[in-house]
Design an enzyme around this catalytic site. Structure first.
Site, PDB file in Angstrom:
ATOM      1  N   HIS A 108       1.687  -2.853   2.232  1.00 10.92           N
ATOM      2  CA  HIS A 108       1.339  -3.782   3.322  1.00 10.92           C
ATOM      3  C   HIS A 108       1.301  -3.069   4.673  1.00 10.92           C
ATOM      4  O   HIS A 108       2.129  -2.213   4.970  1.00 10.92           O
ATOM      5  CB  HIS A 108       2.262  -4.996   3.337  1.00 10.92           C
ATOM      6  CG  HIS A 108       3.703  -4.725   3.631  1.00 10.92           C
ATOM      7  ND1 HIS A 108       4.193  -4.721   4.911  1.00 10.92           N
ATOM      8  CD2 HIS A 108       4.764  -4.483   2.829  1.00 10.92           C
ATOM      9  CE1 HIS A 108       5.498  -4.488   4.873  1.00 10.92           C
ATOM     10  NE2 HIS A 108       5.880  -4.331   3.626  1.00 10.92           N
TER      11      HIS A 108
ATOM     12  N   ASP B 294       8.808   0.846   6.692  1.00 15.53           N
ATOM     13  CA  ASP B 294       8.398  -0.341   5.917  1.00 15.53           C
ATOM     14  C   ASP B 294       7.175  -0.942   6.591  1.00 15.53           C
ATOM     15  O   ASP B 294       7.304  -1.583   7.622  1.00 15.53           O
ATOM     16  CB  ASP B 294       9.570  -1.321   5.885  1.00 15.53           C
ATOM     17  CG  ASP B 294       9.265  -2.616   5.170  1.00 15.53           C
ATOM     18  OD1 ASP B 294       8.188  -2.736   4.591  1.00 15.53           O
ATOM     19  OD2 ASP B 294      10.126  -3.515   5.217  1.00 15.53           O
TER      20      ASP B 294
ATOM     21  N   GLU C  83       2.603  -9.574   4.471  1.00 10.27           N
ATOM     22  CA  GLU C  83       3.688  -9.422   3.481  1.00 10.27           C
ATOM     23  C   GLU C  83       5.031  -9.868   4.017  1.00 10.27           C
ATOM     24  O   GLU C  83       5.820 -10.499   3.312  1.00 10.27           O
ATOM     25  CB  GLU C  83       3.785  -7.957   3.028  1.00 10.27           C
ATOM     26  CG  GLU C  83       4.681  -7.756   1.790  1.00 10.27           C
ATOM     27  CD  GLU C  83       6.178  -7.671   2.086  1.00 10.27           C
ATOM     28  OE1 GLU C  83       6.966  -7.868   1.154  1.00 10.27           O
ATOM     29  OE2 GLU C  83       6.569  -7.421   3.242  1.00 10.27           O
ATOM     30  N   GLU C  84       5.313  -9.529   5.266  1.00  8.59           N
ATOM     31  CA  GLU C  84       6.662  -9.762   5.786  1.00  8.59           C
ATOM     32  C   GLU C  84       7.016 -11.246   5.886  1.00  8.59           C
ATOM     33  O   GLU C  84       8.164 -11.601   6.081  1.00  8.59           O
ATOM     34  CB  GLU C  84       6.837  -9.079   7.153  1.00  8.59           C
ATOM     35  CG  GLU C  84       6.789  -7.555   7.089  1.00  8.59           C
ATOM     36  CD  GLU C  84       8.002  -6.922   6.390  1.00  8.59           C
ATOM     37  OE1 GLU C  84       8.880  -7.668   5.926  1.00  8.59           O
ATOM     38  OE2 GLU C  84       8.040  -5.680   6.318  1.00  8.59           O
TER      39      GLU C  84
ATOM     40  N   ASP D  87       6.579  -0.304  -1.823  1.00  9.02           N
ATOM     41  CA  ASP D  87       7.347  -0.828  -0.692  1.00  9.02           C
ATOM     42  C   ASP D  87       8.705  -0.130  -0.695  1.00  9.02           C
ATOM     43  O   ASP D  87       9.109   0.447  -1.695  1.00  9.02           O
ATOM     44  CB  ASP D  87       7.501  -2.351  -0.802  1.00  9.02           C
ATOM     45  CG  ASP D  87       7.556  -3.012   0.569  1.00  9.02           C
ATOM     46  OD1 ASP D  87       8.014  -2.365   1.524  1.00  9.02           O
ATOM     47  OD2 ASP D  87       7.144  -4.178   0.678  1.00  9.02           O
TER      48      ASP D  87
ATOM     49  N   HIS E 104      14.598  -2.795   8.085  1.00  7.57           N
ATOM     50  CA  HIS E 104      14.301  -3.835   9.084  1.00  7.57           C
ATOM     51  C   HIS E 104      15.078  -3.627  10.389  1.00  7.57           C
ATOM     52  O   HIS E 104      15.190  -4.545  11.196  1.00  7.57           O
ATOM     53  CB  HIS E 104      14.497  -5.248   8.535  1.00  7.57           C
ATOM     54  CG  HIS E 104      13.319  -5.688   7.698  1.00  7.57           C
ATOM     55  ND1 HIS E 104      13.059  -6.995   7.390  1.00  7.57           N
ATOM     56  CD2 HIS E 104      12.340  -4.973   7.113  1.00  7.57           C
ATOM     57  CE1 HIS E 104      11.971  -7.072   6.651  1.00  7.57           C
ATOM     58  NE2 HIS E 104      11.511  -5.847   6.461  1.00  7.57           N
TER      59      HIS E 104
HETATM   60 ZN   LIG Z   1       7.875  -3.953   3.120  1.00  3.81          ZN
END
Ligand SMILES: [Zn+2]
Length: 347
Positions: free
Chosen positions: A71, A188, A222-223, A242, A322
């Protein structure tokens, strides 16, 4: 191995991807970059209506299509309102942690007036002024965006062309260390996107034709759990790339590729996951198997979306996910090797 891995080029691509803003739903800049990256290889980019980008390489067998997805979107924010003092109130896009965002630089993407820089502040922003500067909860009601313009009221912010619904990207702060660690907000999933772009180059440069059609997919939602929710009918298998997780009860490692047996939504496909483990063994790839607790991927989003696909997920171990994330070039290379093994082996 029937191909060479150009680590320098891989890292350059990673930096370019990371430094191109693509918060959830904001695709214009990253799509342009993808087109520029694959054009020298004689390839074009297709898009579906929800702005997932696809680069397609045809296989010897035109009857079967498998997909590798990474993503493009990153966690970020959306403008909720403009406050009377000119600060922006925001909502999250994806699993933000404001503790890690305080003081960070941001870009506010307006619809018609370009981008503005700003920073994330807490309402009680200074220990010299506010008694509760340390204690105030770092969450939505207390966290604001301060625009780097001479604006001190709502009207002057509106005059800049900033409005509710504008999207906000966070400064990715890319750092490559001499020891091979990569630090950035958006490992990410830009590290996986860089892996897929390198796979595309390797296939074209070496004249390698996979057995099946290979579609490289780059979703932009995606998130928030919608990335792979739509998969074109042709696709039979969806291998999501991922990040792998590191921490309590996780087996992930920044120098290895994680093969995930399950995430918070569902176990991944038994046969495909077993085959990925066999491929890792056969190709001397440094890997771990794992499951992910608070995590969903494009592959499980695809299942959730009702698609008739076989799902699996692999990815480089990533610290501090994150937040301000870190991984190692070795983990990215192991993920690339496993992706290539899958591409060339697909039955
Ligand atoms: Zn991801």
């Amino acid at each position: 191995m029937i191909y060479e891995i150009n680590q320098e080029r891989l890292l350059k691509t990673l930096q370019e991807l990371i430094e191109t803003p693509s918060v959830v739903g904001y695709y214009p800049c990253i799509h342009q970059l993808l087109e520029e990256l694959v054009e020298p290889y004689g390839l074009t980019v297709d898009y579906d209506r929800r702005h997932t980008a696809y680069v397609k390489i045809s296989g010897q067998n035109p009857e079967k299509t498998v997909c590798l997805g990474a993503h493009f979107d990153t966690i970020g924010m959306v403008v909720r309102s403009i406050e009377e003092n000119g600060w922006l109130s925001v909502r999250n896009l994806g699993g933000l942690n404001f503790h890690s965002l305080e003081g960070e630089n941001v870009l506010v993407h307006t619809r018609f007036n370009g981008d503005y820089t700003g920073m994330v502040i807490c309402k009680s922003h200074s220990v010299h002024v506010f008694d509760d500067a340390r204690e105030l909860e770092r969450d939505f009601p207390n966290m604001k965006i301060l625009i780097d313009e001479d604006v001190h009221d709502k009207t002057s912010v509106e005059a800049l062309g900033i409005r509710p619904g504008d999207l906000i990207s966070v400064d990715p702060k890319f750092v490559l260390t001499d020891t091979g660690y990569i630090k950035s907000r958006h490992i990410d999933d830009k590290a996986s996107a860089a892996v897929l772009i390198e796979c595309i180059r390797i296939l074209v440069e070496n004249g390698l034709q996979p057995k099946n059609n290979i579609w490289f997919a780059f979703p932009i939602y995606e998130e928030i759990g919608l990335g792979g929710a739509y998969v074109p009918d042709e696709v039979e298998e969806y291998l999501a790339l991922d990040i792998g997780l590191i921490g309590h009860e996780q087996s992930g490692d920044e120098k290895k590729v994680s093969i995930s047996g399950a995430d918070r939504i569902a176990p991944y496909d038994w046969d495909l996951t077993s085959r990925l483990i066999e491929l890792a063994e056969e190709n001397d790839i440094d890997y771990v198997t794992d499951i992910y607790y608070r995590y969903g991927s494009d592959a499980t989003a695809a299942l959730n979306g009702g698609n008739n696909i076989v799902p699996a997920t692999i990815g480089m171990g990533t610290m501090n996910s994150h937040g301000y994330e870190r991984t190692h070039i070795d983990g990215i290379v192991e993920t690339l090797k496993l992706s290539m093994a899958y591409i060339m082996d697909s039955k």
